[in-house]
Design a protein around this motif. Structure first.
Motif, PDB file in Angstrom:
ATOM      1  N   PRO A   9       0.916  -1.159   0.068  1.00  0.00           N
ATOM      2  CA  PRO A   9       0.080   0.292  -0.012  1.00  0.00           C
ATOM      3  C   PRO A   9       0.876   1.212  -0.088  1.00  0.00           C
ATOM      4  N   SER A  10       0.354   2.270  -0.407  1.00  0.00           N
ATOM      5  CA  SER A  10       0.987   3.510  -0.586  1.00  0.00           C
ATOM      6  C   SER A  10       1.635   4.294   1.028  1.00  0.00           C
ATOM      7  N   ALA A  11       0.629   3.826   1.775  1.00  0.00           N
ATOM      8  CA  ALA A  11       0.834   4.341   2.986  1.00  0.00           C
ATOM      9  C   ALA A  11       0.724   3.286   4.179  1.00  0.00           C
ATOM     10  N   ALA A  12       1.470   3.181   5.117  1.00  0.00           N
ATOM     11  CA  ALA A  12       1.225   2.132   6.207  1.00  0.00           C
ATOM     12  C   ALA A  12      -0.182   2.237   6.596  1.00  0.00           C
ATOM     13  N   PHE A  13      -0.787   0.981   6.894  1.00  0.00           N
ATOM     14  CA  PHE A  13      -1.852   0.749   7.636  1.00  0.00           C
ATOM     15  C   PHE A  13      -1.979   1.819   8.895  1.00  0.00           C
ATOM     16  N   SER A  14      -2.905   2.744   9.071  1.00  0.00           N
ATOM     17  CA  SER A  14      -2.879   3.411  10.147  1.00  0.00           C
ATOM     18  C   SER A  14      -3.520   2.648  11.369  1.00  0.00           C
ATOM     19  N   ASP A  15      -4.169   1.822  11.287  1.00  0.00           N
ATOM     20  CA  ASP A  15      -4.631   0.949  12.375  1.00  0.00           C
ATOM     21  C   ASP A  15      -4.034  -0.587  12.736  1.00  0.00           C
ATOM     22  N   GLY A  36      -6.867   3.664   3.815  1.00  0.00           N
ATOM     23  CA  GLY A  36      -5.496   3.408   4.445  1.00  0.00           C
ATOM     24  C   GLY A  36      -5.709   2.469   5.940  1.00  0.00           C
ATOM     25  N   THR A  37      -6.902   1.955   6.039  1.00  0.00           N
ATOM     26  CA  THR A  37      -7.099   1.181   7.465  1.00  0.00           C
ATOM     27  C   THR A  37      -6.892  -0.237   6.875  1.00  0.00           C
ATOM     28  N   PHE A  38      -6.663  -1.161   7.969  1.00  0.00           N
ATOM     29  CA  PHE A  38      -6.419  -2.482   7.734  1.00  0.00           C
ATOM     30  C   PHE A  38      -7.939  -3.224   8.399  1.00  0.00           C
ATOM     31  N   ARG A  39      -8.244  -2.507   9.307  1.00  0.00           N
ATOM     32  CA  ARG A  39      -9.466  -2.935  10.448  1.00  0.00           C
ATOM     33  C   ARG A  39      -9.186  -4.287  11.053  1.00  0.00           C
ATOM     34  N   PRO A  40      -8.278  -4.709  11.651  1.00  0.00           N
ATOM     35  CA  PRO A  40      -8.008  -5.756  12.317  1.00  0.00           C
ATOM     36  C   PRO A  40      -9.160  -6.421  13.116  1.00  0.00           C
ATOM     37  N   TYR A  41     -10.058  -5.786  13.807  1.00  0.00           N
ATOM     38  CA  TYR A  41     -11.045  -6.151  14.710  1.00  0.00           C
ATOM     39  C   TYR A  41     -12.512  -6.453  13.889  1.00  0.00           C
ATOM     40  N   GLN A  42     -12.323  -6.034  12.450  1.00  0.00           N
ATOM     41  CA  GLN A  42     -13.752  -6.118  11.629  1.00  0.00           C
ATOM     42  C   GLN A  42     -13.796  -7.557  11.088  1.00  0.00           C
ATOM     43  N   SER A  43     -14.725  -8.293  11.094  1.00  0.00           N
ATOM     44  CA  SER A  43     -14.977  -9.488  10.112  1.00  0.00           C
ATOM     45  C   SER A  43     -14.738  -9.173   9.043  1.00  0.00           C
ATOM     46  N   ILE A  44     -14.046 -10.026   7.882  1.00  0.00           N
ATOM     47  CA  ILE A  44     -13.978  -9.929   6.551  1.00  0.00           C
ATOM     48  C   ILE A  44     -15.134 -10.613   5.897  1.00  0.00           C
ATOM     49  N   THR A  45     -15.505  -9.984   4.636  1.00  0.00           N
ATOM     50  CA  THR A  45     -16.728 -10.563   4.041  1.00  0.00           C
ATOM     51  C   THR A  45     -16.145 -11.780   3.130  1.00  0.00           C
ATOM     52  N   ARG A  46     -17.285 -12.472   2.730  1.00  0.00           N
ATOM     53  CA  ARG A  46     -16.820 -13.690   1.873  1.00  0.00           C
ATOM     54  C   ARG A  46     -15.995 -13.381   0.570  1.00  0.00           C
ATOM     55  N   GLN A  47     -16.246 -12.301  -0.098  1.00  0.00           N
ATOM     56  CA  GLN A  47     -15.499 -11.807  -1.223  1.00  0.00           C
ATOM     57  C   GLN A  47     -13.958 -11.448  -0.689  1.00  0.00           C
ATOM     58  N   GLU A  48     -13.704 -10.974   0.533  1.00  0.00           N
ATOM     59  CA  GLU A  48     -12.546 -10.409   0.750  1.00  0.00           C
ATOM     60  C   GLU A  48     -11.672 -11.876   1.331  1.00  0.00           C
TER      61      GLU A  48
END
Length: 65
Positions: A9-15, A36-48
């Motif tokens: 990514p062009s910038a590091a994940f802010s979270d 620019g977030t990764f959202r480590p505590y959010q569930s991912i979707t089936r597509q992801e």
């Protein structure tokens, strides 16, 4: 393993400062979100979830398993 700088990514994940996540981003396995977030505590979707193994074969050839 040799990270692909152009896939990172062009910038590091802010979270997320997790080294494994940053390596996965550099290898192009995960890209995070447009804000620019990764959202480590959010569930991912089936597509992801489906995209992770799609992007992983290139990286797995470099991994020493």
């Amino acid at each position: 393993m040799q990270p692909n700088a152009s896939a990172a990514p062009s910038a590091a994940f802010s979270d997320c400062e997790n080294e494994s996540v940053c390596l996965a981003a550099a290898l192009g396995i995960v890209t995070g979100y447009d804000d620019g977030t990764f959202r480590p505590y959010q569930s991912i979707t089936r597509q992801e979830a489906a995209l992770i193994p799609y992007h992983a074969p290139t990286a797995s050839r470099c991994a020493p398993f």
